[in-house]
Design a protein around this motif. Structure first.
Motif, PDB file in Angstrom:
ATOM      1  N   UNK A 388      -6.998  19.897 -15.441  1.00  8.64           N
ATOM      2  CA  UNK A 388      -6.762  19.989 -14.006  1.00  8.64           C
ATOM      3  C   UNK A 388      -6.922  18.655 -13.301  1.00  8.64           C
ATOM      4  N   UNK A 389      -7.954  17.897 -13.695  1.00  6.43           N
ATOM      5  CA  UNK A 389      -8.195  16.603 -13.058  1.00  6.43           C
ATOM      6  C   UNK A 389      -7.082  15.618 -13.378  1.00  6.43           C
ATOM      7  N   UNK A 390      -6.698  15.540 -14.644  1.00  4.85           N
ATOM      8  CA  UNK A 390      -5.658  14.585 -15.031  1.00  4.85           C
ATOM      9  C   UNK A 390      -4.310  14.957 -14.425  1.00  4.85           C
ATOM     10  N   UNK A 391      -4.060  16.261 -14.251  1.00  9.66           N
ATOM     11  CA  UNK A 391      -2.811  16.671 -13.606  1.00  9.66           C
ATOM     12  C   UNK A 391      -2.730  16.194 -12.169  1.00  9.66           C
ATOM     13  N   UNK A 392      -3.858  16.255 -11.467  1.00 10.41           N
ATOM     14  CA  UNK A 392      -3.878  15.787 -10.082  1.00 10.41           C
ATOM     15  C   UNK A 392      -3.747  14.270 -10.007  1.00 10.41           C
ATOM     16  N   UNK A 393      -4.511  13.569 -10.843  1.00  8.73           N
ATOM     17  CA  UNK A 393      -4.461  12.103 -10.814  1.00  8.73           C
ATOM     18  C   UNK A 393      -3.106  11.602 -11.292  1.00  8.73           C
ATOM     19  N   UNK A 394      -2.549  12.266 -12.306  1.00  5.51           N
ATOM     20  CA  UNK A 394      -1.249  11.846 -12.822  1.00  5.51           C
ATOM     21  C   UNK A 394      -0.153  11.888 -11.778  1.00  5.51           C
ATOM     22  N   UNK A 395      -0.210  12.907 -10.916  1.00  4.66           N
ATOM     23  CA  UNK A 395       0.806  13.006  -9.863  1.00  4.66           C
ATOM     24  C   UNK A 395       0.744  11.828  -8.904  1.00  4.66           C
ATOM     25  N   UNK A 396      -0.429  11.211  -8.781  1.00  4.12           N
ATOM     26  CA  UNK A 396      -0.543  10.033  -7.912  1.00  4.12           C
ATOM     27  C   UNK A 396       0.283   8.872  -8.450  1.00  4.12           C
ATOM     28  N   UNK A 397       0.592   8.898  -9.742  1.00  2.00           N
ATOM     29  CA  UNK A 397       1.473   7.869 -10.289  1.00  2.00           C
ATOM     30  C   UNK A 397       2.840   7.887  -9.645  1.00  2.00           C
ATOM     31  N   UNK A 398       3.304   9.093  -9.268  1.00  2.00           N
ATOM     32  CA  UNK A 398       4.577   9.175  -8.563  1.00  2.00           C
ATOM     33  C   UNK A 398       4.524   8.493  -7.215  1.00  2.00           C
ATOM     34  N   UNK A 399       3.370   8.571  -6.560  1.00  2.00           N
ATOM     35  CA  UNK A 399       3.179   7.868  -5.285  1.00  2.00           C
ATOM     36  C   UNK A 399       3.268   6.369  -5.512  1.00  2.00           C
ATOM     37  N   UNK A 400       2.573   5.883  -6.548  1.00  2.00           N
ATOM     38  CA  UNK A 400       2.562   4.444  -6.829  1.00  2.00           C
ATOM     39  C   UNK A 400       3.960   3.926  -7.126  1.00  2.00           C
ATOM     40  N   UNK A 401       4.739   4.691  -7.877  1.00  2.00           N
ATOM     41  CA  UNK A 401       6.094   4.251  -8.217  1.00  2.00           C
ATOM     42  C   UNK A 401       6.965   4.149  -6.969  1.00  2.00           C
ATOM     43  N   UNK A 402       6.879   5.137  -6.107  1.00  2.00           N
ATOM     44  CA  UNK A 402       7.705   5.092  -4.895  1.00  2.00           C
ATOM     45  C   UNK A 402       7.245   4.012  -3.923  1.00  2.00           C
ATOM     46  N   UNK A 403       5.936   3.756  -3.868  1.00  2.00           N
ATOM     47  CA  UNK A 403       5.452   2.651  -3.043  1.00  2.00           C
ATOM     48  C   UNK A 403       5.917   1.315  -3.607  1.00  2.00           C
ATOM     49  N   UNK A 404       5.948   1.204  -4.945  1.00  2.00           N
ATOM     50  CA  UNK A 404       6.432  -0.031  -5.561  1.00  2.00           C
ATOM     51  C   UNK A 404       7.908  -0.259  -5.229  1.00  2.00           C
ATOM     52  N   UNK A 405       8.706   0.801  -5.290  1.00  2.00           N
ATOM     53  CA  UNK A 405      10.121   0.680  -4.922  1.00  2.00           C
ATOM     54  C   UNK A 405      10.270   0.347  -3.438  1.00  2.00           C
ATOM     55  N   UNK A 406       9.454   0.975  -2.618  1.00  2.01           N
ATOM     56  CA  UNK A 406       9.526   0.703  -1.176  1.00  2.01           C
ATOM     57  C   UNK A 406       9.218  -0.760  -0.894  1.00  2.01           C
ATOM     58  N   UNK A 407       8.212  -1.297  -1.587  1.00  5.83           N
ATOM     59  CA  UNK A 407       7.888  -2.698  -1.392  1.00  5.83           C
ATOM     60  C   UNK A 407       8.974  -3.621  -1.902  1.00  5.83           C
ATOM     61  N   UNK A 408       9.584  -3.252  -3.035  1.00  8.19           N
ATOM     62  CA  UNK A 408      10.610  -4.109  -3.628  1.00  8.19           C
ATOM     63  C   UNK A 408      11.880  -4.142  -2.795  1.00  8.19           C
ATOM     64  N   UNK A 409      12.296  -2.967  -2.289  1.00  8.19           N
ATOM     65  CA  UNK A 409      13.556  -2.900  -1.540  1.00  8.19           C
ATOM     66  C   UNK A 409      13.358  -3.069  -0.039  1.00  8.19           C
ATOM     67  N   UNK A 410      12.108  -2.947   0.427  1.00  9.00           N
ATOM     68  CA  UNK A 410      11.864  -2.983   1.867  1.00  9.00           C
ATOM     69  C   UNK A 410      12.164  -4.315   2.509  1.00  9.00           C
ATOM     70  N   UNK A 411      12.085  -5.394   1.725  1.00 10.54           N
ATOM     71  CA  UNK A 411      12.345  -6.712   2.289  1.00 10.54           C
ATOM     72  C   UNK A 411      13.805  -7.053   2.392  1.00 10.54           C
ATOM     73  N   UNK A 412      14.661  -6.120   2.034  1.00 14.33           N
ATOM     74  CA  UNK A 412      16.100  -6.365   2.114  1.00 14.33           C
ATOM     75  C   UNK A 412      16.641  -7.169   0.949  1.00 14.33           C
ATOM     76  N   UNK A 413      15.828  -7.297  -0.145  1.00 17.64           N
ATOM     77  CA  UNK A 413      16.284  -8.088  -1.282  1.00 17.64           C
ATOM     78  C   UNK A 413      17.339  -7.359  -2.104  1.00 17.64           C
TER      79      UNK A 413
END
Length: 469
Positions: A388-413
């Protein structure tokens, strides 16, 4: 079979799936009925949870919603985060209110984000914050996974739990592919200016599943929370290390599933139809790959398969870097599809590490002179909490991936290179942990088992007189 129910609802007071006679004389039919309905509820929950990965493809100036790429990524991040944070409380709720009761509620509440989406998604000029609130409400669908897995674990005997949980998880994961296929169908038939049709499609399905679950599912009194299990599991090093690995596998699956279409639009200028034509394939194949990962882990060891998975995911991300540099859409899509499949395999193999880790602790406890029954009972208890714990923490990886994409594309590069490089780094860390901690353990355990067998064979082969000398 006499399955006593209280007068206050569909409660089974004497559930005992481990009793083979009880199981064969009716328990199996009840468990499978509840599993089928649990999969249906979880599947729709995943669809509502990931619906914004499709809706953002429609949000163009043509319907009066011309948000910037970083704003769209924020709409995708929000439900991912909410779903991850809700998982522990959803898992606990089953033990507090009963599996049937909570499944009905968790399904019914999906009507709220679906109805709000239908109302607001085609209203030109609606501010971003309104959609952020609605997408956050859609995050409740992500909590369904935890409550569903907790509930189904209790219905099945240990000898069938792997199959049942694999089917339950895979059926839920398919909800990501299903909503993306629906988006493709809407765009292909009605055009890219009718996103409300997607949310509207789920309204009668949600209502139907709620009624069906209320009529056919059961609560079992045997589901009782152990208040110390989660606290104890949080104090175990393996819980945190496997959670780190699960961020790399499930986090990648859900993060890429939410972001893929938007990445195609941002980096390659794909139209909504073009993006939707490709987004469903990866989640579909990744969902089917999850049971394969579990099977491979059973045969070759969870650590070995996980290590190969992380190595493959790092290589696949390298392919994305090459495809981005060459602006090759076919290679980019192929690389992403491979990542989905590998993340699905890794989901299955990484989860297999959890019971193995705690069983090794139990074996060490037995060697130290402790009672075997109690040692393995404690291992099962900790394994369930750690899942149960790893399932909850693992889903946070999806947040990190989307934040990484947001940072990469957010600057208009227009390039995801910074995000891809960070993913490769994380997969390298996961591979190192798998190698140094878990693969070495597996090899040590295998060597010990081989030595024990060799000693036994040698002893059996000695002449009688030499044994008694």
């Amino acid at each position: 079979m006499n399955a006593a129910r209280s007068a206050k609802g569909r409660w089974i007071e004497d559930w005992n799936a481990e009793d083979e006679q009880y199981w064969e004389q009716g328990g199996k039919q009840i468990a499978r009925r509840n599993l089928f309905l649990s999969v249906a509820s979880e599947h729709i929950g995943f669809s509502i949870w990931s619906m914004w990965s499709v809706l953002v493809l429609f949000m163009t100036p043509a319907i009066g919603l011309g948000f910037a790429p970083d704003e769209k990524f924020l709409l995708v991040v929000t439900p991912t985060l909410v779903g991850a944070l809700l998982r522990p409380s959803y898992s606990y709720a089953v033990t507090r209110f009963g599996g049937r009761n909570w499944t009905v509620f968790a399904s019914a509440i999906l009507l709220v984000p679906a109805l709000l989406t239908v109302y607001f998604i085609q209203r030109p000029g609606t501010p971003l914050w309104v959609f952020l609130v609605i997408s956050a409400l859609g995050g409740v669908g992500g909590g369904n996974f935890a409550s569903s897995m907790t509930n189904i674990t209790s219905f099945f005997p240990r000898r069938h739990q792997g199959w049942a949980l694999g089917l339950n998880a895979g059926g839920g994961n398919l909800g990501v592919a299903a909503v993306q296929l629906l988006g493709l169908l809407v765009i292909a038939t009605a055009g890219d200016t009718h996103p409300a049709y997607i949310a509207a499609f789920y309204l009668p399905l949600i209502a139907f599943v709620c009624l069906l679950c209320a009529a056919k599912m059961d609560n079992i009194a045997a589901v009782r929370t152990d208040p110390g299990a989660q606290r104890e599991a949080l104090g175990q090093r393996d819980t945190w290390l496997i959670s780190l690995l699960y961020i790399g596998t499930f986090g990648s699956f859900i993060g890429y599933g939410f972001a893929f279409g938007l990445v195609l639009q941002t980096q390659f200028g794909s139209t909504p139809l073009q993006a939707a034509s490709y987004t469903f394939l990866g989640p579909l194949l990744g969902s089917f790959a999850r049971p394969t990962g579990g099977w491979l882990a059973d045969r070759f060891g969870g650590a070995r398969i996980s290590l190969l998975t992380f190595a493959g995911m790092a290589a696949g991300t390298g392919v994305l870097l090459i495809a981005s540099a060459q602006h090759s859409l076919p290679v980019f899509i192929g690389g992403f599809t491979v990542l989905f499949v590998l993340s699905g395999i890794g989901n299955g193999s990484t989860y297999k590490l959890i019971p193995a880790a705690f069983n090794r602790q139990a074996e060490a406890s037995i060697v130290a002179g402790h009672d075997a029954t109690k040692a393995f009972a404690a291992a099962r208890r900790l394994s369930g909490a750690a899942i149960g714990i790893s399932g909850a923490i693992g889903a946070l990886g999806g947040v990190a991936i989307n934040l990484a994409f947001r940072g990469a594309y957010g600057g208009g590069s227009g390039s995801g290179t910074p995000a891809f490089l960070s993913f490769i780094g994380y997969y390298a860390v996961c591979a190192a942990v798998t190698w140094t901690v878990y693969l070495r353990r597996e090899r040590s355990a295998s060597a010990t088992a081989r030595a024990s067998r060799a000693t036994t064979v040698a002893a059996d082969a000695r002449p009688t007189e030499s044994i008694h000398a």
